[in-house]
Scaffold this motif. Structure first.
Motif, short mmCIF file in Angstrom:
data_model
loop_
_atom_site.label_atom_id
_atom_site.label_comp_id
_atom_site.label_asym_id
_atom_site.label_seq_id
_atom_site.Cartn_x
_atom_site.Cartn_y
_atom_site.Cartn_z
N ASP A 19 -20.65 12.05 3.82
CA ASP A 19 -21.72 11.30 3.15
C ASP A 19 -21.55 11.32 1.63
N GLU A 20 -21.05 12.41 1.10
CA GLU A 20 -20.84 12.50 -0.35
C GLU A 20 -19.73 11.55 -0.80
N GLU A 21 -18.65 11.47 -0.01
CA GLU A 21 -17.56 10.54 -0.36
C GLU A 21 -18.05 9.10 -0.27
#
Length: 73
Positions: A19-21
């Motif tokens: 999700d961060e990427e």
């Protein structure tokens, strides 16, 4: 039914985007403002498909169905 199939297929494919990427890449691949033609969908899955090809070195035709049609990704 379809969602369940995709979820199962995604579990078999390693190293999908976190999700961060995705939060980093999303502004670059989604378009804001007026749309023309068919509404785009699945940007994250398509980008994961591109990264899968780059990571594995496989032929485009060997792209798993989970990512969509190889000719569209």
């Amino acid at each position: 039914m379809i969602q369940r199939r995709f979820r199962r297929a995604a579990a078999l494919i390693r190293d999908l985007m976190s999700d961060e990427e995705w939060a980093f890449f999303e502004p670059f691949v989604t378009r804001r403002g007026p749309h023309s033609g068919r509404r785009p969908q699945g940007h994250r899955r398509v980008l994961d498909g591109v990264f899968w090809i780059a990571r594995t070195g496989a032929q485009w035709r060997d792209l798993p169905e989970f990512f969509g049609k190889w000719s569209s990704v």
